[in-house]
Enzyme design. Structure first.
Site, PDB file in Angstrom:
ATOM      1  N   CYS A   1      37.170 -37.904  26.062  1.00 23.00           N
ATOM      2  CA  CYS A   1      37.094 -38.251  24.645  1.00 23.00           C
ATOM      3  C   CYS A   1      36.790 -39.750  24.468  1.00 23.00           C
ATOM      4  O   CYS A   1      35.681 -40.174  24.739  1.00 23.00           O
ATOM      5  CB  CYS A   1      38.368 -37.801  23.954  1.00 23.00           C
ATOM      6  SG  CYS A   1      38.124 -37.498  22.216  1.00 23.00           S
TER       7      CYS A   1
ATOM      8  N   GLU B   1      43.739 -32.353  29.412  1.00 16.17           N
ATOM      9  CA  GLU B   1      45.134 -32.664  29.774  1.00 16.17           C
ATOM     10  C   GLU B   1      46.125 -32.080  28.772  1.00 16.17           C
ATOM     11  O   GLU B   1      47.325 -32.163  28.973  1.00 16.17           O
ATOM     12  CB  GLU B   1      45.313 -34.195  29.901  1.00 16.17           C
ATOM     13  CG  GLU B   1      45.419 -34.990  28.612  1.00 16.17           C
ATOM     14  CD  GLU B   1      44.080 -35.197  27.888  1.00 16.17           C
ATOM     15  OE1 GLU B   1      43.061 -34.588  28.284  1.00 16.17           O
ATOM     16  OE2 GLU B   1      44.077 -35.967  26.903  1.00 16.17           O
TER      17      GLU B   1
ATOM     18  N   HIS C   1      39.989 -32.581  25.481  1.00 14.86           N
ATOM     19  CA  HIS C   1      41.178 -33.070  26.197  1.00 14.86           C
ATOM     20  C   HIS C   1      41.714 -31.996  27.139  1.00 14.86           C
ATOM     21  O   HIS C   1      42.611 -31.240  26.747  1.00 14.86           O
ATOM     22  CB  HIS C   1      42.277 -33.425  25.189  1.00 14.86           C
ATOM     23  CG  HIS C   1      41.996 -34.650  24.385  1.00 14.86           C
ATOM     24  ND1 HIS C   1      42.504 -35.875  24.710  1.00 14.86           N
ATOM     25  CD2 HIS C   1      41.258 -34.826  23.270  1.00 14.86           C
ATOM     26  CE1 HIS C   1      42.097 -36.778  23.819  1.00 14.86           C
ATOM     27  NE2 HIS C   1      41.334 -36.163  22.938  1.00 14.86           N
TER      28      HIS C   1
ATOM     29  N   ILE D   1      39.886 -33.471  19.561  1.00 18.96           N
ATOM     30  CA  ILE D   1      40.590 -34.304  18.571  1.00 18.96           C
ATOM     31  C   ILE D   1      39.657 -35.446  18.178  1.00 18.96           C
ATOM     32  O   ILE D   1      39.499 -36.416  18.911  1.00 18.96           O
ATOM     33  CB  ILE D   1      41.911 -34.875  19.152  1.00 18.96           C
ATOM     34  CG1 ILE D   1      42.811 -33.748  19.680  1.00 18.96           C
ATOM     35  CG2 ILE D   1      42.640 -35.711  18.103  1.00 18.96           C
ATOM     36  CD1 ILE D   1      44.011 -34.236  20.478  1.00 18.96           C
TER      37      ILE D   1
HETATM   38  N1  GLN Z   1      37.579 -40.756  17.749  1.00 16.09           N
HETATM   39  C1  GLN Z   1      37.985 -41.486  18.893  1.00 16.09           C
HETATM   40  C2  GLN Z   1      36.992 -42.623  19.210  1.00 16.09           C
HETATM   41  O1  GLN Z   1      35.966 -42.673  18.641  1.00 16.09           O
HETATM   42  C3  GLN Z   1      38.140 -40.583  20.099  1.00 16.09           C
HETATM   43  C4  GLN Z   1      39.222 -39.570  19.852  1.00 16.09           C
HETATM   44  C5  GLN Z   1      39.987 -39.172  21.063  1.00 16.09           C
HETATM   45  O2  GLN Z   1      39.903 -39.817  22.118  1.00 16.09           O
HETATM   46  N2  GLN Z   1      40.734 -38.124  20.919  1.00 16.09           N
HETATM   47  O3  GLN Z   1      37.248 -43.435  20.038  1.00 16.09           O
END
Ligand code: GLN
Length: 197
Positions: free
Chosen positions: A82, A174, A172, A136
């Site tokens: 992410c 994890e 994610h 997320i």
């Molecule tokens: N939206 C976050 C970003 O742009 C990433 C979200 C996450 O790591 N769950 O850094």
């Protein structure tokens, strides 16, 4: 024994630690330059989810940016989830910001929307089968370079990829209790270790 560093400045680092420990892998938290230097024998590094802008700034403030970038580019296996994926990307769509910029991918941040961008789905992960994926406010990979292998797509968007010893996921792994993506990364780590012998 395999020893993996987890960048622990911010975000979901504890969860990666739990998964790796459940796979009998030793982990160390990297919080500052001294941790990085103490653990110069790492076999791999995880860049967790969180907020890429915050983590990117902290990397500079803590004097970790240059040494981490150099080691990744020298071949240290790295797994970015992410925000970690965003840190590794060469290009961020519509943004001049670049962080470690080690992997030949162009990514769109918050690609699923800021508020409604969180969901769970199942999709195929190359060579592994169907796995659960927790998103997320995740990014998607819009463009991949010629050396990049696409490992997974959800609704037509690339959400996992690999280039040399670098692995990234928009989701994610994890947070699911399914350890197969971490096991996949550990295989990459083992391969690099063997190639060095
Ligand atoms: N939206 C976050 C970003 O742009 C990433 C979200 C996450 O790591 N769950 O850094």
């Amino acid at each position: 024994m395999t020893k993996i560093g987890i960048l622990a400045l911010q975000g979901a680092f504890a969860e990666h630690e739990q998964v790796l420990n459940s796979l009998s892998v030793q982990t160390v938290q990297i919080r500052n330059r001294q941790d990085w230097e103490t653990h110069s024998d790492l076999d791999g590094l995880i860049l967790p989810g969180g907020e890429s802008t915050v983590m990117g700034k902290l990397l500079h403030d803590l004097d970790l940016f240059e040494p981490i970038k150099a080691k990744i580019e020298k071949g240290l296996p790295v797994f970015g989830t992410c925000a970690g994926l965003i840190l590794l990307a060469k290009t961020i769509v519509g943004d001049q910001t670049k962080h470690l910029a080690s992997m030949d991918i162009s990514v769109a941040r918050n690609a699923y929307g800021r508020q409604l961008g969180s969901f769970v789905t199942n999709a195929d992960f190359k060579g592994t089968g169907e796995i659960p994926m927790v998103f997320i406010r995740g990014p998607i990979i819009e463009i991949v370079g010629p050396e990049v292998e696409v490992l997974s797509q959800v609704k037509g968007a690339i959400v996992a990829a690999k280039e040399k010893q670098m692995l990234v996921t928009s989701f994610h792994p994890e947070l699911t209790g399914d350890t197969r993506v971490h096991a996949y990364f550990l295989e990459m780590v083992t391969q690099v270790k063997q190639d060095k012998l």
